[in-house]
Design a protein around this motif. Structure first.
Motif, PDB file in Angstrom:
ATOM      1  N   LEU A   1      25.804  90.866  27.261  1.00  0.00           N
ATOM      2  CA  LEU A   1      26.333  89.501  27.176  1.00  0.00           C
ATOM      3  C   LEU A   1      26.895  89.015  28.516  1.00  0.00           C
ATOM      4  CD1 LEU A   1      26.576  87.513  24.688  1.00  0.00           C
ATOM      5  CD2 LEU A   1      25.833  89.836  24.183  1.00  0.00           C
ATOM      6  N   GLN A   2      26.853  89.866  29.529  1.00  0.00           N
ATOM      7  CA  GLN A   2      27.300  89.464  30.864  1.00  0.00           C
ATOM      8  C   GLN A   2      26.233  89.916  31.861  1.00  0.00           C
ATOM      9  OE1 GLN A   2      30.781  91.373  33.070  1.00  0.00           O
ATOM     10  NE2 GLN A   2      31.722  89.439  32.421  1.00  0.00           N
ATOM     11  N   PRO A   3      25.612  88.989  32.589  1.00  0.00           N
ATOM     12  CA  PRO A   3      24.509  89.361  33.484  1.00  0.00           C
ATOM     13  C   PRO A   3      24.885  90.451  34.483  1.00  0.00           C
ATOM     14  CG  PRO A   3      24.624  86.974  33.244  1.00  0.00           C
ATOM     15  CD  PRO A   3      25.855  87.533  32.589  1.00  0.00           C
ATOM     16  N   GLY A   4      23.930  91.356  34.699  1.00  0.00           N
ATOM     17  CA  GLY A   4      24.080  92.368  35.729  1.00  0.00           C
ATOM     18  C   GLY A   4      24.432  93.753  35.265  1.00  0.00           C
ATOM     19  N   HIS A   5      24.665  93.936  33.961  1.00  0.00           N
ATOM     20  CA  HIS A   5      25.121  95.238  33.479  1.00  0.00           C
ATOM     21  C   HIS A   5      24.048  96.066  32.781  1.00  0.00           C
ATOM     22  CE1 HIS A   5      29.178  94.446  34.669  1.00  0.00           C
ATOM     23  NE2 HIS A   5      29.323  93.429  33.840  1.00  0.00           N
ATOM     24  N   THR A   6      23.013  95.444  32.248  1.00  0.00           N
ATOM     25  CA  THR A   6      21.944  96.194  31.585  1.00  0.00           C
ATOM     26  C   THR A   6      20.598  95.757  32.152  1.00  0.00           C
ATOM     27  OG1 THR A   6      21.478  94.633  29.774  1.00  0.00           O
ATOM     28  CG2 THR A   6      23.321  96.177  29.449  1.00  0.00           C
ATOM     29  N   PRO A   7      19.567  96.564  31.979  1.00  0.00           N
ATOM     30  CA  PRO A   7      18.243  96.180  32.491  1.00  0.00           C
ATOM     31  C   PRO A   7      17.686  94.928  31.833  1.00  0.00           C
ATOM     32  CG  PRO A   7      18.314  98.520  31.915  1.00  0.00           C
ATOM     33  CD  PRO A   7      19.560  97.907  31.367  1.00  0.00           C
ATOM     34  N   TYR A   8      18.245  94.542  30.689  1.00  0.00           N
ATOM     35  CA  TYR A   8      17.689  93.438  29.911  1.00  0.00           C
ATOM     36  C   TYR A   8      18.222  92.073  30.329  1.00  0.00           C
ATOM     37  CZ  TYR A   8      16.997  97.635  27.140  1.00  0.00           C
ATOM     38  OH  TYR A   8      16.675  98.903  26.739  1.00  0.00           O
TER      39      TYR A   8
ATOM     40  N   LEU B   1      19.737  91.383   6.597  1.00  0.00           N
ATOM     41  CA  LEU B   1      19.900  91.652   8.025  1.00  0.00           C
ATOM     42  C   LEU B   1      21.354  91.990   8.316  1.00  0.00           C
ATOM     43  CD1 LEU B   1      18.733  91.420  11.019  1.00  0.00           C
ATOM     44  CD2 LEU B   1      19.688  89.113  10.990  1.00  0.00           C
ATOM     45  N   THR B   2      21.576  93.098   9.017  1.00  0.00           N
ATOM     46  CA  THR B   2      22.903  93.414   9.553  1.00  0.00           C
ATOM     47  C   THR B   2      22.801  93.471  11.071  1.00  0.00           C
ATOM     48  OG1 THR B   2      22.616  95.826   9.515  1.00  0.00           O
ATOM     49  CG2 THR B   2      23.484  94.785   7.510  1.00  0.00           C
ATOM     50  N   VAL B   3      23.924  93.266  11.732  1.00  0.00           N
ATOM     51  CA  VAL B   3      23.974  93.321  13.196  1.00  0.00           C
ATOM     52  C   VAL B   3      25.047  94.316  13.614  1.00  0.00           C
ATOM     53  CG1 VAL B   3      24.423  92.032  15.327  1.00  0.00           C
ATOM     54  CG2 VAL B   3      23.201  90.924  13.424  1.00  0.00           C
ATOM     55  N   VAL B   4      24.649  95.297  14.413  1.00  0.00           N
ATOM     56  CA  VAL B   4      25.580  96.290  14.955  1.00  0.00           C
ATOM     57  C   VAL B   4      25.486  96.243  16.477  1.00  0.00           C
ATOM     58  CG1 VAL B   4      26.150  98.742  15.137  1.00  0.00           C
ATOM     59  CG2 VAL B   4      25.448  97.783  12.932  1.00  0.00           C
ATOM     60  N   VAL B   5      26.626  96.033  17.126  1.00  0.00           N
ATOM     61  CA  VAL B   5      26.669  95.926  18.580  1.00  0.00           C
ATOM     62  C   VAL B   5      27.305  97.182  19.166  1.00  0.00           C
ATOM     63  CG1 VAL B   5      27.482  94.563  20.540  1.00  0.00           C
ATOM     64  CG2 VAL B   5      26.917  93.423  18.370  1.00  0.00           C
ATOM     65  N   ASP B   6      26.555  97.886  20.027  1.00  0.00           N
ATOM     66  CA  ASP B   6      27.096  99.046  20.732  1.00  0.00           C
ATOM     67  C   ASP B   6      28.066  98.516  21.785  1.00  0.00           C
ATOM     68  OD1 ASP B   6      25.118 100.146  19.199  1.00  0.00           O
ATOM     69  OD2 ASP B   6      24.130 101.209  20.835  1.00  0.00           O
ATOM     70  N   THR B   7      29.348  98.640  21.503  1.00  0.00           N
ATOM     71  CA  THR B   7      30.380  97.950  22.284  1.00  0.00           C
ATOM     72  C   THR B   7      31.052  98.965  23.194  1.00  0.00           C
ATOM     73  OG1 THR B   7      30.633  96.533  20.339  1.00  0.00           O
ATOM     74  CG2 THR B   7      32.272  96.321  22.070  1.00  0.00           C
ATOM     75  N   GLU B   8      30.736  98.867  24.484  1.00  0.00           N
ATOM     76  CA  GLU B   8      31.009  99.980  25.385  1.00  0.00           C
ATOM     77  C   GLU B   8      31.324  99.519  26.797  1.00  0.00           C
ATOM     78  OE1 GLU B   8      27.215 101.611  24.426  1.00  0.00           O
ATOM     79  OE2 GLU B   8      26.284 100.887  26.268  1.00  0.00           O
ATOM     80  N   GLU B   9      31.696 100.481  27.632  1.00  0.00           N
ATOM     81  CA  GLU B   9      31.966 100.231  29.036  1.00  0.00           C
ATOM     82  C   GLU B   9      30.679  99.922  29.799  1.00  0.00           C
ATOM     83  OE1 GLU B   9      30.566 104.334  28.676  1.00  0.00           O
ATOM     84  OE2 GLU B   9      31.987 103.125  27.529  1.00  0.00           O
ATOM     85  N   GLU B  10      30.852  99.350  30.978  1.00  0.00           N
ATOM     86  CA  GLU B  10      29.697  99.073  31.822  1.00  0.00           C
ATOM     87  C   GLU B  10      29.421 100.274  32.732  1.00  0.00           C
ATOM     88  OE1 GLU B  10      32.156  95.564  30.903  1.00  0.00           O
ATOM     89  OE2 GLU B  10      32.428  96.509  32.876  1.00  0.00           O
ATOM     90  N   PHE B  11      28.148 100.597  32.882  1.00  0.00           N
ATOM     91  CA  PHE B  11      27.762 101.656  33.810  1.00  0.00           C
ATOM     92  C   PHE B  11      26.305 101.456  34.207  1.00  0.00           C
ATOM     93  CE2 PHE B  11      27.123 103.187  29.490  1.00  0.00           C
ATOM     94  CZ  PHE B  11      25.866 103.781  29.503  1.00  0.00           C
ATOM     95  N   ASP B  12      25.931 102.046  35.309  1.00  0.00           N
ATOM     96  CA  ASP B  12      24.563 101.946  35.816  1.00  0.00           C
ATOM     97  C   ASP B  12      23.676 102.891  35.019  1.00  0.00           C
ATOM     98  OD1 ASP B  12      22.157 101.994  37.192  1.00  0.00           O
ATOM     99  OD2 ASP B  12      23.102 101.963  39.177  1.00  0.00           O
ATOM    100  N   TRP B  13      22.756 102.329  34.260  1.00  0.00           N
ATOM    101  CA  TRP B  13      21.918 103.133  33.371  1.00  0.00           C
ATOM    102  C   TRP B  13      20.975 104.064  34.125  1.00  0.00           C
ATOM    103  CZ3 TRP B  13      20.135 100.205  28.365  1.00  0.00           C
ATOM    104  CH2 TRP B  13      21.258  99.644  27.745  1.00  0.00           C
TER     105      TRP B  13
END
Length: 337
Positions: A286-293, A20-32
């Motif tokens: 990892l911070q509520p409110g930035h992605t639909p998930y 198992l590897t873990v890759v995190v798309d590490t990016e700015e916040e924006f409204d999807w």
């Protein structure tokens, strides 16, 4: 697109333990839900990334790769957070190209151009060259892992990343066609890593795992395509097939998938001979409110529980091991898996 004709599948004995590897798309916040906008460069969620280490990664020995884009790579606060994790040996730093927020800013901002592989070669190269140099300068190490933003590889991407010194690509999402949106078509790409050549150099593809579960998972590649046809969708056959446990396509991510779904997909993958799982998610989750998930604190707690329980399941029930992206490449290259 990455050249499938030049690819060389990994040759691993059946006794090889799953990795198992873990890759995190590490990016700015924006409204999807909104159009792409060059003014969206906030990176406040980067401060929350250590939470995943404290609650999940450290206890499981996971060293994720944070593939970072221009706003993250050039903002002092986000550099400080991620560089500390890197220097402590708790992560690797790779590269993630969001062309609309990465200089030079010469192209029109639209959906088609959000896939960097659609840009002229010279512009795709220059954006990635500047981003690579910024990461090298601010982190003191040249990045070796590349993941195209929106999985947007194109006809020149492989030769560009080879020229810039990358050794691992993580841009492929198997069994997925984004061409209707102007993106790449990965329908012919399978779930397994492979070697490929570009500019006379040998690189490894480590796909983000998207695979099939259900009684008919072996027929997944062609059957799922049939289920996505207009007549089949009109008859709601994809949902019916999933509810009956016949076939479902699952991406290995805590974003939008339950723990049980991830387990089902992984069991089918390993049972059918798969020995690699590439788990991914987006840093703003990892911070509520930035992605639909992840909209609430409760969502975040569930997200972390799913991540924690899945890795525990992978290690215990699947007898799997966790590796960094570059560690997996090195181990495979040396036949030490």
């Amino acid at each position: 697109m990455l050249n499938l004709q030049a690819h060389q599948p990994l040759s691993l004995p059946p006794s090889t333990r799953p990795v198992l590897t873990v890759v995190v798309d590490t990016e700015e916040e924006f409204d999807w839900t909104q159009p792409f906008d060059r003014s969206n460069v906030g990176v406040s969620s980067i401060a929350a990334q250590p939470l995943a280490h404290e609650r999940v990664f450290d206890k499981h020995g996971v060293v994720p790769t944070y593939v970072i884009d221009w706003p993250v790579a050039t903002t002092p606060s986000s550099i400080a957070v991620l560089k500390k994790l890197m220097e402590e040996g708790r992560c690797e730093i790779g590269t993630h190209l969001h062309p609309w927020v990465s200089p030079p800013y010469t192209e029109e901002v639209n959906t088609f151009n959000s896939y960097a592989g659609n840009l002229p070669r010279e512009l795709e190269f220059e954006k990635l060259r500047r981003l690579t140099e910024a990461i090298t300068t601010h982190f003191g190490r040249a990045p070796k892992v590349f993941k195209a933003g929106r999985y947007g590889v194109g006809p020149h991407t492989a030769e560009i990343i080879a020229e810039l010194g990358y050794t691992v690509d993580a841009s492929v999402v198997p069994h997925t066609d984004m061409s209707a949106d102007g993106g790449p078509n990965f329908s012919a790409h399978g779930r397994d890593p492979y070697w490929f050549a570009a500019n006379g150099r040998r690189l490894m593809e480590q796909p983000a795992t998207a695979t099939y579960a259900g009684l008919l998972h072996h027929q997944g590649p062609w059957l799922h395509k049939l289920l996505l046809s207009t007549p089949a969708k009109a008859m709601r056959l994809p949902g019916i097939a999933s509810r009956l446990g016949m076939l479902e396509r699952i991406k290995i991510t805590p974003e939008g998938y339950s723990l049980e779904e991830l387990k089902r997909a992984t069991r089918c993958l390993v049972k059918s001979g798969g020995r690699f799982v590439g788990l991914t998610y987006h840093s703003p989750s990892l911070q509520p409110g930035h992605t639909p998930y992840v909209r609430t604190q409760s969502d975040l707690d569930q997200f972390l529980r799913t991540l924690d329980s899945y890795i525990e399941f992978f290690k215990d029930e699947m007898n799997g091991v966790v590796m960094s992206s570059t560690g997996y490449r090195s181990a495979t290259d040396c036949n030490s898996l």
